[in-house]
Design an enzyme around this catalytic site. Structure first.
Site, PDB file in Angstrom:
ATOM      1  N   GLU A  33       0.808  -1.230   0.000  1.00  0.00           N
ATOM      2  CA  GLU A  33       0.000   0.000   0.000  1.00  0.00           C
ATOM      3  C   GLU A  33       0.834   1.270   0.000  1.00  0.00           C
ATOM      4  OE1 GLU A  33      -3.673   2.049   2.577  1.00  0.00           O
ATOM      5  OE2 GLU A  33      -2.864   0.084   3.149  1.00  0.00           O
ATOM      6  N   LYS A  70      -8.601  -0.914   1.436  1.00  0.00           N
ATOM      7  CA  LYS A  70      -9.587  -1.322   2.427  1.00  0.00           C
ATOM      8  C   LYS A  70     -10.491  -2.349   1.757  1.00  0.00           C
ATOM      9  CE  LYS A  70      -9.669  -0.716   6.499  1.00  0.00           C
ATOM     10  NZ  LYS A  70      -8.346  -1.224   6.842  1.00  0.00           N
TER      11      LYS A  70
END
Length: 414
Positions: A219, A235
């Protein structure tokens, strides 16, 4: 400040180069190398051949003109989640640690190796070519199985978080736990092997007398090039059953719970960037993209903006750190709830690791899928986003899915 980039005649891979440089540093009593691997500054890897990483804050460098793609050097380091923990808790590693280098090795996206420097720093091309083309002794590591907390502890924390959401205190929070074990040997070897086997997009390695950070993050937290800034929050997660698995990728995109997680955090990141970006410049060029990561599928969105003309990197971080994807919404209440429900500090986990370069800008990952090593111990943080629809057992299983590839790596041999 003069920025220079020279092409090296070598076919050595970045992972092998890390081991060569680590062996060279050990033999001469020098600080170990640092490395970024995957997709950093449009390149395959960036290595500081020897770097003194010390506890303390970064000194933000003034930007300089440089050819596109050239890194040159800068500050490698990390900000732990603990550095912003409202409870004041601390892990085994320093809250922040940074080190300056005036030269780096950079592998372009095509695999060409460049020796880059600021103001002529670093060794000669011939010296570095000779070193990289040498044959080091292959280092290794040994590690005991990671000890997990009782599943009921994590389930109870999830239940408490769901109750807080139902009471209207917040919309979402990221609740985490920590696995711990013993470690001996070379953190650099663990990182090099993990990069080769897991192929993470935002991997980072830092080491010093204080310990080591071995991150296999997928990420991006922040990328700032000039005044353009980008964040790519992750997410939403489902397990990935091998390279050919696409069924769970489809299910993830159709999951009401996971989509809601991602949309809420994407909106939070928009608001964070909106505090320091020009009015009207914050956009979402990509929403709810399904991407693979080691052992799992993730939902990923991208938020971009244009910083205000006088906004510094320090002000950008003050507006956005800790990352929204590992805190929750609203962020401040989520952080307070995390401090109430998690039994210990997070350490570096869910902080940020990366490089601030006067030539290339700033890039930081989100420190997930990250080992922290110190004093013969190794720690791995895992967790996930909790919403009103969260099932405590499913959330515990998500922790196990995220940890599984890293536990397998730790138990393997280089």
């Amino acid at each position: 400040m003069r920025v220079q980039s020279r092409t090296l005649r070598t076919n050595v891979t970045p992972s092998r180069a890390l081991l060569v440089l680590a062996a060279h540093a050990r033999a001469r009593g020098l600080p170990p190398p640092a490395m970024l691997s995957g997709d950093w500054f449009g390149s395959r890897a960036v290595i500081a051949p020897s770097l003194e990483v010390s506890p303390g804050p970064v000194s933000w460098p003034a930007p300089v003109d440089a050819p596109h793609g050239v890194v040159g050097g800068g500050w490698f380091g990390y900000l732990s989640y603990d550095s912003a923990d409202p409870s004041g808790r601390r892990g085994a590693l320093p809250a922040t640690a940074w080190g300056w280098t005036d030269h780096v090795l950079r592998w372009s996206a095509s695999g060409t190796c460049h020796l880059e420097s600021l103001d002529g720093g670093g060794p000669s091309v011939s010296t570095m070519e000779s070193l990289l083309n040498s044959s080091p002794v292959a280092p290794s590591w040994t590690a005991g199985p990671l000890r997990r907390p009782l599943p009921s502890e994590h389930r109870d924390a999830v239940k408490a978080c769901v109750h807080a959401i139902e009471a209207g205190e917040l919309f979402q929070a990221n609740i985490c736990t920590r696995f711990t074990g013993s470690f001996a040997g070379s953190p650099a070897a663990l990182f090099a092997t993990g990069v080769s086997r897991l192929n993470p997009r935002r991997a980072a390695f830092l080491s010093g007398s204080w310990g080591s950070v071995v991150s296999f993050s997928p990420e991006l937290f922040l990328a700032r090039h000039g005044r353009s800034v980008l964040s790519t929050p992750i997410k939403g997660t489902l397990p990935r059953r091998g390279p050919a698995d696409s069924g769970n990728a489809v299910l993830l995109r159709q999951s009401t719970k996971d989509v809601a997680e991602n949309v809420m955090i994407t909106d939070l990141v928009r608001n964070d960037l909106g505090r320091v970006c020009e009015v009207g410049s914050v956009t979402v060029p990509s929403l709810l993209r399904v991407r693979p990561a080691p052992g799992v599928w993730h939902l990923e969105s991208t938020v971009s903006g244009v910083l205000g003309p006088s906004v510094s990197d320090a002000e950008l971080l003050a507006a956005t750190f800790p990352p929204g994807s590992v805190t929750g919404a609203p962020k401040i209440r989520a952080q307070d709830l995390i401090a109430e429900l998690e039994p210990s500090g997070r350490g570096v986990y869910t902080g940020a690791i990366g490089l601030v370069s006067p030539a290339a800008g700033l890039e930081l990952n989100v420190a997930i899928r990250t080992f922290e090593i110190a004093d013969g111990s190794i720690t791995l943080g895992v967790g996930g986003g909790i919403t009103a629809d969260s099932d405590p057992e499913a959330e515990w299983q998500e922790c196990l899915h995220k940890a599984a590839p890293l536990e397998a790596l730790l138990a393997s041999k280089p």
